[in-house]
Motif scaffolding. Structure first.
Motif, short mmCIF file in Angstrom:
data_model
loop_
_atom_site.label_atom_id
_atom_site.label_comp_id
_atom_site.label_asym_id
_atom_site.label_seq_id
_atom_site.Cartn_x
_atom_site.Cartn_y
_atom_site.Cartn_z
N GLY A 63 0.93 -1.17 0.14
CA GLY A 63 0.10 0.11 0.08
C GLY A 63 0.90 1.27 -0.14
N HIS A 64 0.19 2.35 0.06
CA HIS A 64 0.97 3.56 0.01
C HIS A 64 0.10 4.84 0.36
N ASN A 65 0.66 5.79 0.86
CA ASN A 65 0.00 7.26 1.06
C ASN A 65 0.71 8.43 0.41
N PHE A 66 0.14 8.74 -0.80
CA PHE A 66 0.56 9.79 -1.71
C PHE A 66 0.17 11.14 -1.05
N THR A 174 4.13 18.71 7.89
CA THR A 174 4.88 18.02 8.38
C THR A 174 4.99 16.39 8.25
N ALA A 175 3.67 16.22 7.39
CA ALA A 175 3.54 14.68 6.96
C ALA A 175 4.02 14.78 5.37
N PHE A 176 4.72 13.53 5.26
CA PHE A 176 5.19 13.38 4.05
C PHE A 176 4.78 12.01 3.20
N ASN A 177 5.53 11.72 2.16
CA ASN A 177 5.04 10.30 1.46
C ASN A 177 5.63 9.23 2.53
N GLU A 178 4.71 8.20 2.42
CA GLU A 178 5.07 6.87 3.16
C GLU A 178 5.09 5.62 2.38
N ILE A 179 5.96 4.98 2.39
CA ILE A 179 5.69 3.74 1.90
C ILE A 179 6.09 2.30 2.60
N SER A 180 5.52 1.33 2.46
CA SER A 180 5.94 0.21 3.29
C SER A 180 5.76 -1.01 2.57
N ARG A 181 6.45 -2.21 2.88
CA ARG A 181 6.30 -3.56 2.09
C ARG A 181 6.00 -4.48 3.00
N TRP A 182 5.37 -5.66 2.67
CA TRP A 182 5.07 -6.61 3.09
C TRP A 182 6.34 -7.64 3.33
N VAL A 183 6.39 -8.01 4.65
CA VAL A 183 7.63 -8.77 4.95
C VAL A 183 7.24 -10.24 5.25
N SER A 184 6.11 -10.39 6.23
CA SER A 184 5.73 -11.72 6.44
C SER A 184 4.32 -11.57 6.98
N LYS A 185 3.73 -12.84 7.26
CA LYS A 185 2.30 -12.73 7.73
C LYS A 185 1.96 -11.53 8.98
N ASN A 186 1.18 -10.65 8.29
CA ASN A 186 0.96 -9.61 9.37
C ASN A 186 1.97 -8.55 9.66
N LYS A 187 3.01 -8.58 8.94
CA LYS A 187 4.12 -7.84 9.33
C LYS A 187 4.66 -7.00 7.96
N THR A 188 4.67 -5.73 8.20
CA THR A 188 5.33 -4.72 7.32
C THR A 188 6.16 -3.83 7.77
#
Length: 561
Positions: A63-66, A174-188
């Motif tokens: 997912g992402h927040n742009f 003060t809020a900027f672009n955020e990106i995360s990735r899926w690592v494992s079950k229920n963990k990003t």
């Protein structure tokens, strides 16, 4: 509104991506705008927002927040859409334009600061999401802007937009672009954004469109209208957004929908209309046809085609709604009075006005004092229809005649399941059946009997059958015959002639004796007669003839002693 670095407003052109990766290695991505389309006529420009994974392995996107800042004086957002599969939720959080000119920030378009904030989010954190290959640009969302004419025509006017990030947009939020990735079950985990590609004059044809749009054309449109049927005409406005230095023309013509040319309006053939230079609209007038038929609201269309070279059609069809001025017809069934010997009669079901569609309903008979099979033939779930533009249909009812005197009787015809295009006003028709038989009369006759007759019978007779039982009482009275000597007295004894019968016998006992007597009489009278008959003769005179021999012998003479 004042925006500063202490504000909680997040006015940044930022994408918050939750990227999922199947490893725990550190990872980073680049993000950019990639132009998808330019519609010069509609002044629409659309961009895909893209990410490109760096490192040594692909990432699993979560997912992402742009957050995006753009020049609101030159553009406004028209749509933001997700390009991801349905397993990703999508939401626009903020899309607005404010005056941030008091903020001491680096952006030149602070007086009309546009801010767009939206996000994608992976719903299934059990198994991860879409895998994005290394080194390839991948489109996650699409943002479309409507730009001002000068953006498309002036080589010095470019669409400007920047990604929200620290060091560039933190004066505004003060809020900027955020990106995360899926690592494992229920963990990003977060993904670092390394390179940001903004939109500005350095982007060339991505932001400056002089190579794409050689001429900005006027958008022609026509609005929908509403009119009452009893208006003689209806007028529509064919318009462009802004006045031009030259005439704009377009062809207009009408097209049927539920409203029909020649019945509801006068057709307009293909006709060229002109919006003069310096003006923005021209009228188109269409004649309407009124009638006395209920039709409900109906529609037809005005179609635009063949615009002049300096224009394009933005909205090519106007819907003209004609509101009917007739009331919804009411359905009623009339009452009816018939004679019992009429055999077949018709009850009229009528509409209060014409309608352009058929009206159907179900018919059933219902007993009152008149009974199905005795007084009429029943009707069960018969379907009747009033054709379109008609206002009446007759329901046939068979009346059964008989030879029994009856009071006036009634039954009903009931309408149900009436079609929805009318209103049921009177759904029950009362049928009154008048009897054709004369009301019977009751009578008893005089009788002559011999003294030795024993029990005699005096008939109480009706002149005709009655549907009701006829009751009465009987009493005798002396004339010259004496009760208990010449006959047995009767006092207020009750009798009934059953319904449908015409006679009953009343027994009377005559008393015989050994004495010679003259002829004698007494009377028998009917009293308290029920009101379903008339009285013809209520008293019978009974004459008793003596049966003893007359004695005429002389008395013997006595001798003298």
């Amino acid at each position: 509104m004042v925006i500063n670095k202490y504000s909680n407003l997040r006015w940044v052109l930022v994408f918050t991506l939750f990227l999922s990766i199947v490893t725990s290695y550190a990872q980073n991505v680049d993000i950019r705008f990639k132009r998808d389309s330019v519609n010069c006529a509609l002044r629409s420009v659309c961009y895909s927002t893209q990410i490109k994974p760096n490192g040594t392995i692909p990432i699993n996107f979560a997912g992402h927040n742009f957050r995006i800042f753009y020049n609101g004086a030159l553009a406004k957002t028209t749509s933001v859409t997700s390009l991801m599969p349905s397993g990703y939720s999508f939401k626009v959080v903020t899309d607005t334009i404010v005056d941030a000119s008091i903020v001491d920030g680096p952006l030149s378009f602070e007086p009309a600061l546009g801010f767009l904030n939206y996000y994608l989010d992976l719903g299934d954190l059990q198994n991860g999401g879409v895998e994005i290959p290394l080194g390839e640009w991948y489109s996650t969302t699409r943002v479309c802007f409507e730009v001002e004419p000068e953006v498309l025509s002036d080589p010095n006017t470019c669409l400007e937009a920047v990604w929200g990030r620290e060091g560039l947009t933190d004066n505004y939020a003060t809020a900027f672009n955020e990106i995360s990735r899926w690592v494992s079950k229920n963990k990003t985990t977060s993904v670092n954004i390394i390179n940001y590609t903004d939109l500005n004059s350095a982007s060339g044809d991505e932001a400056c469109f002089t190579q794409t749009c050689s001429q900005v054309k006027s958008n022609i449109s026509v609005g929908d209208v509403f009119s009452l049927e009893n208006n003689s005409t209806v007028t529509l406005q064919v318009c462009i957004d802004d006045a031009t230095s030259s005439d704009v023309s377009v062809t207009v013509m009408t097209s049927d929908n539920t409203a029909k040319a020649g019945e509801d309006y006068v057709a307009l053939p293909a006709t060229t209309v002109v919006i003069p230079a310096g003006q923005t609209c021209t009228p188109v007038t269409i004649s309407l046809l009124n009638d006395n038929v209920y039709e409900g609201d109906e529609t037809f269309h005005l179609i635009l085609s063949n615009p002049s070279d300096n224009a394009v059609i933005a909205k090519d069809t106007a819907i003209i709604t004609i509101a009917d001025d007739e009331q919804v017809p009411e359905l009623s069934i009339r009452d009816l009075t018939v004679n019992e010997n009429d055999n077949t009669v018709n009850l009229s079901v009528i509409l209060s006005g014409k309608i352009n569609s058929a009206v159907s309903f179900k018919v059933n008979s219902l007993d009152g004092t008149a009974k199905a099979g005795e007084d009429y033939t029943s009707i069960i779930n018969q379907i009747y229809t009033i054709p379109a533009l008609d206002t009446i249909v007759n329901i046939s009812l068979n009346i059964l005649n008989d030879d029994v005197s009856e009071p006036t009787e009634t039954m009903s015809i009931v309408l149900s399941d009436v079609s929805s295009n009318v209103v049921l006003k009177k759904g029950t028709g009362i049928v009154t059946i008048l009897d054709d038989e004369v009301i019977p009369t009751i009578s008893v006759q005089d009788i002559v009997v011999h003294e030795n007759a024993g029990i005699i019978h005096i008939a109480a007779n009706l002149s005709g059958k009655s549907s009701k039982a006829t009751s009465f009482t009987v009493s005798t009275a002396d004339i010259t015959a004496l009760a208990a000597i010449d006959y047995e007295q009767i006092y207020e004894q009750s009798y009934t002639i059953p319904a449908g019968q015409i006679s009953i016998n009343i027994p009377v006992s005559i008393i015989d004796d050994l004495f010679f007597e003259p002829t004698k009489t007494f009377e028998l009278t009917l009293k308290n007669i029920s009101n379903n008959v008339l009285v013809n003769k209520a008293t019978s005179v009974i004459t008793i003839l003596d049966d003893d021999v007359t004695c005429n012998a002389k008395a013997p003479k006595l001798s003298k002693l």
